[in-house]
Design a protein around this motif. Sequence first.
Motif, PDB file in Angstrom:
ATOM      1  N   PHE A 164      -3.961  38.553 -21.421  1.00  0.00           N
ATOM      2  CA  PHE A 164      -5.263  39.190 -21.615  1.00  0.00           C
ATOM      3  C   PHE A 164      -6.005  39.366 -20.294  1.00  0.00           C
ATOM      4  O   PHE A 164      -7.017  40.072 -20.242  1.00  0.00           O
ATOM      5  CB  PHE A 164      -6.104  38.377 -22.604  1.00  0.00           C
ATOM      6  CG  PHE A 164      -5.494  38.294 -23.977  1.00  0.00           C
ATOM      7  CD1 PHE A 164      -5.548  39.378 -24.834  1.00  0.00           C
ATOM      8  CD2 PHE A 164      -4.837  37.148 -24.391  1.00  0.00           C
ATOM      9  CE1 PHE A 164      -4.979  39.313 -26.096  1.00  0.00           C
ATOM     10  CE2 PHE A 164      -4.259  37.071 -25.645  1.00  0.00           C
ATOM     11  CZ  PHE A 164      -4.323  38.162 -26.502  1.00  0.00           C
ATOM     12  N   THR A 165      -5.534  38.706 -19.244  1.00  0.00           N
ATOM     13  CA  THR A 165      -6.082  38.926 -17.900  1.00  0.00           C
ATOM     14  C   THR A 165      -5.126  39.765 -17.068  1.00  0.00           C
ATOM     15  O   THR A 165      -5.546  40.685 -16.349  1.00  0.00           O
ATOM     16  CB  THR A 165      -6.334  37.583 -17.180  1.00  0.00           C
ATOM     17  OG1 THR A 165      -7.255  36.806 -17.941  1.00  0.00           O
ATOM     18  CG2 THR A 165      -6.913  37.809 -15.788  1.00  0.00           C
ATOM     19  N   PHE A 166      -3.826  39.442 -17.174  1.00  0.00           N
ATOM     20  CA  PHE A 166      -2.834  40.097 -16.321  1.00  0.00           C
ATOM     21  C   PHE A 166      -2.781  41.605 -16.545  1.00  0.00           C
ATOM     22  O   PHE A 166      -2.813  42.387 -15.579  1.00  0.00           O
ATOM     23  CB  PHE A 166      -1.447  39.486 -16.557  1.00  0.00           C
ATOM     24  CG  PHE A 166      -0.345  40.239 -15.875  1.00  0.00           C
ATOM     25  CD1 PHE A 166      -0.214  40.205 -14.500  1.00  0.00           C
ATOM     26  CD2 PHE A 166       0.559  41.004 -16.607  1.00  0.00           C
ATOM     27  CE1 PHE A 166       0.791  40.913 -13.862  1.00  0.00           C
ATOM     28  CE2 PHE A 166       1.565  41.709 -15.977  1.00  0.00           C
ATOM     29  CZ  PHE A 166       1.683  41.664 -14.599  1.00  0.00           C
ATOM     30  N   TYR A 167      -2.698  42.055 -17.799  1.00  0.00           N
ATOM     31  CA  TYR A 167      -2.519  43.487 -18.041  1.00  0.00           C
ATOM     32  C   TYR A 167      -3.773  44.302 -17.691  1.00  0.00           C
ATOM     33  O   TYR A 167      -3.647  45.389 -17.105  1.00  0.00           O
ATOM     34  CB  TYR A 167      -2.062  43.729 -19.479  1.00  0.00           C
ATOM     35  CG  TYR A 167      -0.587  43.435 -19.644  1.00  0.00           C
ATOM     36  CD1 TYR A 167       0.373  44.328 -19.169  1.00  0.00           C
ATOM     37  CD2 TYR A 167      -0.144  42.254 -20.221  1.00  0.00           C
ATOM     38  CE1 TYR A 167       1.733  44.057 -19.286  1.00  0.00           C
ATOM     39  CE2 TYR A 167       1.216  41.965 -20.347  1.00  0.00           C
ATOM     40  CZ  TYR A 167       2.139  42.880 -19.870  1.00  0.00           C
ATOM     41  OH  TYR A 167       3.485  42.598 -19.970  1.00  0.00           O
ATOM     42  N   PRO A 168      -4.990  43.829 -17.994  1.00  0.00           N
ATOM     43  CA  PRO A 168      -6.159  44.562 -17.491  1.00  0.00           C
ATOM     44  C   PRO A 168      -6.222  44.591 -15.963  1.00  0.00           C
ATOM     45  O   PRO A 168      -6.593  45.611 -15.368  1.00  0.00           O
ATOM     46  CB  PRO A 168      -7.342  43.776 -18.076  1.00  0.00           C
ATOM     47  CG  PRO A 168      -6.799  43.151 -19.312  1.00  0.00           C
ATOM     48  CD  PRO A 168      -5.381  42.789 -18.969  1.00  0.00           C
ATOM     49  N   PHE A 169      -5.844  43.478 -15.315  1.00  0.00           N
ATOM     50  CA  PHE A 169      -5.820  43.437 -13.852  1.00  0.00           C
ATOM     51  C   PHE A 169      -4.794  44.419 -13.305  1.00  0.00           C
ATOM     52  O   PHE A 169      -5.082  45.192 -12.371  1.00  0.00           O
ATOM     53  CB  PHE A 169      -5.498  42.021 -13.388  1.00  0.00           C
ATOM     54  CG  PHE A 169      -5.123  41.914 -11.937  1.00  0.00           C
ATOM     55  CD1 PHE A 169      -6.027  42.209 -10.937  1.00  0.00           C
ATOM     56  CD2 PHE A 169      -3.840  41.511 -11.578  1.00  0.00           C
ATOM     57  CE1 PHE A 169      -5.681  42.115  -9.596  1.00  0.00           C
ATOM     58  CE2 PHE A 169      -3.471  41.409 -10.239  1.00  0.00           C
ATOM     59  CZ  PHE A 169      -4.403  41.716  -9.250  1.00  0.00           C
ATOM     60  N   LEU A 170      -3.590  44.421 -13.876  1.00  0.00           N
ATOM     61  CA  LEU A 170      -2.549  45.344 -13.432  1.00  0.00           C
ATOM     62  C   LEU A 170      -2.979  46.788 -13.638  1.00  0.00           C
ATOM     63  O   LEU A 170      -2.793  47.642 -12.761  1.00  0.00           O
ATOM     64  CB  LEU A 170      -1.253  45.067 -14.196  1.00  0.00           C
ATOM     65  CG  LEU A 170      -0.044  45.951 -13.865  1.00  0.00           C
ATOM     66  CD1 LEU A 170       0.330  45.817 -12.396  1.00  0.00           C
ATOM     67  CD2 LEU A 170       1.150  45.593 -14.759  1.00  0.00           C
ATOM     68  N   SER A 171      -3.585  47.071 -14.774  1.00  0.00           N
ATOM     69  CA  SER A 171      -4.048  48.429 -15.061  1.00  0.00           C
ATOM     70  C   SER A 171      -5.120  48.861 -14.058  1.00  0.00           C
ATOM     71  O   SER A 171      -5.105  49.994 -13.563  1.00  0.00           O
ATOM     72  CB  SER A 171      -4.601  48.494 -16.488  1.00  0.00           C
ATOM     73  OG  SER A 171      -5.093  49.780 -16.778  1.00  0.00           O
ATOM     74  N   ALA A 172      -6.052  47.945 -13.732  1.00  0.00           N
ATOM     75  CA  ALA A 172      -7.105  48.266 -12.768  1.00  0.00           C
ATOM     76  C   ALA A 172      -6.525  48.548 -11.389  1.00  0.00           C
ATOM     77  O   ALA A 172      -6.969  49.461 -10.688  1.00  0.00           O
ATOM     78  CB  ALA A 172      -8.109  47.119 -12.692  1.00  0.00           C
TER      79      ALA A 172
END
Length: 379
Positions: free
Chosen positions: A285-293
């Motif tokens: 829930f942190t990794f994928y939003p961070f990667l997307s950003a």
Amino acid sequence: MTSPEEPLPPELSPRHQAEVLGGVPPEGQRAGRRAARRPGRRRRWWRIALLALVLLLVLLLAAGVATYVWANGKLNKVAAITQYSGRPANGPGTNWLIVGSDSRAGLTPQQQRSLHVGSDSGTNTDTLMVLHKGRNGPVLMSIPRDSYVTIPAWTDSKGVEHGQSKDKINAAYASGGPQLLARTVEQDTGIHLDHYTEVGFTGVVNIVNALGGVPICLAGPVVDSKSGADLPAGCHTLNGTQSLQLVRTRYSLPDSDLSRIQNQQQFLQALASRAVASRTWLNPFTFYPFLSACLESLTVDQGTGLWTLGQFGQQMYRVSGSGGKTVTVPLATQDYTTPSGQSAVLWSPTGSATLFSEIQEDRPVTVPTNPSGTTSSGN
């Protein structure tokens, strides 16, 4: 004694009948059957559990590979690093050129007001650094954006040729974009650049917010009406907007742009520390939003992939450790006036040449580490 041929008395229980006949009582038969079945059942359960574990690992590996391939293909890339006659030789170690641009592209008037970024249509560099990875630990070198340098001859997208000129290093990016900026840095420093990483205003905001904020400790308050910063002294977890305000603040700082450089260096180290932390990589829930950003915000050279970006983040994190160094190009003066009347800074001929050769040749850096009023408060 009753013979086997004679019928057994009906009053005898099945157990007694079995004993009379010399057999195994029913309870023993059932116990034997249970004992015979138990090892087989245990083996079956172990096989099922092992198969489930293998399938889980395969699924996790497949998801990781799929994410890597997908993300690697989504990176925004630009031909920033090019070959040309007279380019510095490829030295030991790896060098990244880090650029923070002030592009307002895609921002609404409301966003421009809330971020205190103004409405300039041109594009310049707010941050310009070189990160060196070598045998003696990582070095993060900042280049003041008002450095008065030689901009090499170049040809624009319309085929118009421009001769060599003297100007502030910002002009290289504003005129010829990433490619001319990278070539200018190489030509003026003698440092061979391997990779290019650029992020704009909204990129800083989105990446920090995706990470849930960045922890920063301020030795003194940072208040600036132009950037919108209003941060008291002490430790904070800055959100995206506050982070952008911090790294853009300069007019209210003691040494203006040089003090801002120190804040930018420490912010990037704190950001890298949060990015490489296990709480980021192990939490989807942190990794994928961070990667997307990151995919939406970063622009890199053609030779950079996710693996290279991972190395970049690791070296940024290590800069803040005992083996890392943060420095700024040594200056001769901060109050130089150019022939056109602009205010600029001049590099120290001896000090800058020494620093550049130490980085290019991967030797220990002897320039003193920058003092700073800002520190990361950890992961």
